[in-house]
Design a protein around this motif. Sequence first.
Motif, short mmCIF file in Angstrom:
data_model
loop_
_atom_site.label_atom_id
_atom_site.label_comp_id
_atom_site.label_asym_id
_atom_site.label_seq_id
_atom_site.Cartn_x
_atom_site.Cartn_y
_atom_site.Cartn_z
N UNK A 103 0.83 -1.20 0.00
CA UNK A 103 0.00 0.00 0.00
C UNK A 103 0.87 1.25 0.00
N UNK A 104 1.91 1.25 0.85
CA UNK A 104 2.78 2.41 0.89
C UNK A 104 3.47 2.62 -0.44
N UNK A 105 3.85 1.52 -1.09
CA UNK A 105 4.59 1.63 -2.34
C UNK A 105 3.68 2.06 -3.48
N UNK A 106 2.38 1.77 -3.34
CA UNK A 106 1.45 2.05 -4.43
C UNK A 106 1.43 3.54 -4.75
N UNK A 107 1.62 4.36 -3.71
CA UNK A 107 1.51 5.79 -3.94
C UNK A 107 2.71 6.34 -4.69
N UNK A 108 3.80 5.58 -4.75
CA UNK A 108 5.02 6.12 -5.34
C UNK A 108 5.30 5.54 -6.71
N UNK A 109 4.40 4.70 -7.20
CA UNK A 109 4.79 3.89 -8.34
C UNK A 109 3.71 3.95 -9.42
N UNK A 110 4.12 3.98 -10.67
CA UNK A 110 3.11 4.01 -11.74
C UNK A 110 2.65 2.59 -12.06
N UNK A 111 1.83 2.49 -13.08
CA UNK A 111 1.26 1.19 -13.40
C UNK A 111 2.24 0.23 -14.02
N UNK A 112 3.39 0.75 -14.47
CA UNK A 112 4.32 -0.15 -15.13
C UNK A 112 5.20 -0.90 -14.14
N UNK A 113 5.15 -0.50 -12.87
CA UNK A 113 6.06 -1.12 -11.91
C UNK A 113 5.34 -2.00 -10.93
N UNK A 114 4.20 -2.55 -11.30
CA UNK A 114 3.47 -3.38 -10.35
C UNK A 114 4.27 -4.63 -10.01
N UNK A 115 5.10 -5.08 -10.96
CA UNK A 115 5.90 -6.26 -10.67
C UNK A 115 6.85 -6.00 -9.52
N UNK A 116 7.38 -4.76 -9.45
CA UNK A 116 8.29 -4.43 -8.35
C UNK A 116 7.55 -4.40 -7.03
N UNK A 117 6.32 -3.89 -7.06
CA UNK A 117 5.51 -3.87 -5.83
C UNK A 117 5.26 -5.31 -5.37
N UNK A 118 5.00 -6.19 -6.35
CA UNK A 118 4.80 -7.59 -6.01
C UNK A 118 6.03 -8.22 -5.39
N UNK A 119 7.20 -7.90 -5.96
CA UNK A 119 8.44 -8.46 -5.42
C UNK A 119 8.68 -7.96 -4.00
N UNK A 120 8.50 -6.65 -3.80
CA UNK A 120 8.69 -6.09 -2.45
C UNK A 120 7.69 -6.72 -1.49
N UNK A 121 6.45 -6.91 -1.95
CA UNK A 121 5.46 -7.53 -1.09
C UNK A 121 5.85 -8.93 -0.68
N UNK A 122 6.38 -9.71 -1.64
CA UNK A 122 6.80 -11.08 -1.33
C UNK A 122 7.94 -11.07 -0.32
N UNK A 123 8.89 -10.15 -0.50
CA UNK A 123 10.03 -10.08 0.43
C UNK A 123 9.52 -9.76 1.84
N UNK A 124 8.61 -8.80 1.93
CA UNK A 124 8.09 -8.45 3.25
C UNK A 124 7.24 -9.57 3.83
N UNK A 125 6.58 -10.33 2.97
CA UNK A 125 5.84 -11.48 3.45
C UNK A 125 6.77 -12.47 4.13
N UNK A 126 7.90 -12.73 3.48
CA UNK A 126 8.87 -13.67 4.08
C UNK A 126 9.45 -13.11 5.37
N UNK A 127 9.71 -11.80 5.40
CA UNK A 127 10.24 -11.19 6.62
C UNK A 127 9.23 -11.35 7.75
N UNK A 128 7.96 -11.07 7.44
CA UNK A 128 6.94 -11.21 8.47
C UNK A 128 6.84 -12.64 8.97
N UNK A 129 6.95 -13.62 8.06
CA UNK A 129 6.86 -15.01 8.49
C UNK A 129 8.02 -15.40 9.37
N UNK A 130 9.21 -14.95 9.01
CA UNK A 130 10.38 -15.29 9.84
C UNK A 130 10.29 -14.63 11.21
N UNK A 131 9.81 -13.39 11.25
CA UNK A 131 9.65 -12.73 12.54
C UNK A 131 8.68 -13.50 13.42
#
Lengths: 190, 124
Positions: free
Chosen positions: A120-148
């Motif tokens: 959500x935070x990243x959505x405000x900074x990114x255009x429609x062409x970079x949704x793949x990057x938002x997805x990658x960041x989301x997956x990384x944070x998902x893993x971080x949250x799971x490890x925590x």
Amino acid sequence: MTKKLTLMSILTAVALIIFIIESLIPIPIPIPGIKLGLANAVTLFALFLVSQNNQAEQKNQIKQTLPLKQTKITQIYYLSTFNVFAILICRILLGSLFTGRMTAFILSLSGGILAFLAQVLLKRLVTNKQIWAVGAVGAVFHNIGQILAAIIITGTPAIVTYLPILIIAGIITGSITGLIAQITLQRIKQ
Amino acid sequence: MKSNKFWLITFGVLIISCITVIFFLQKTPASYANIYHNNILIDSVDLSNTNEIWFRQTVNNAEQYNQILVEDGRIRIQAANCPDKFCIHQGWVSSGLIPIVCLPHRLVIQLQNNKNNDYDAIVG
């Protein structure tokens, strides 16, 4: 109002089905926590259904065309952040109930919420062409949250050594997931 | 943040740094395995002996077990009745880099160089 509810239900159902089927696919890599987070594609799709660039335009268009009965599809389907969050929570809850692993529920929940916040935070900074990057960041944070969550549950900080491998895997799978959402949105908006 | 190149570079840097971290962490030698349950040390095993350890407990009228196999410098969980079976899929571990974790059974096997003789509790 009911149109929005229908849309949300459909997206929740799709995310749920993707989640359940994905849990049946065995991944040959022995690291716990490696998974194709395909259900995140639905979350991204819902999140970017109306991008920030179009939001102001679409609200004006909705106001203008209210007296008319005919409106284009993209003008009605607007999901607020809270709606997408509701879809996410429902999918996690029902998914862990249906797959029968309540131990996975806490891990999924922590990973999912952290990933959602980041996206959500990243959505405000990114255009429609970079949704793949938002997805990658989301997956990384998902893993971080799971490890925590795993560290808190077992009380062993040594689990954090999984993090580098999970970050790499998260970037790869998250890019694929985000790309799926991006291409889907492009096709729909035509 | 609005260009694809920015994100490609960011992720590339992140991946490279993760790979270097992994390479550096590979050099942890280990000769003993410390087994923790609920973060309480219950056993300390010498890795050079071939050994078979059973960890059992009864929780909520359901018996949980993990069969741990030690063999010639490496250790793994052979069988368990946890719902995930992640611990079994991890396979043989011989370096101190990654612990073997069975999350539903709260079991952590950590490989270290020092033998811990002060057990907090012993589970039969």
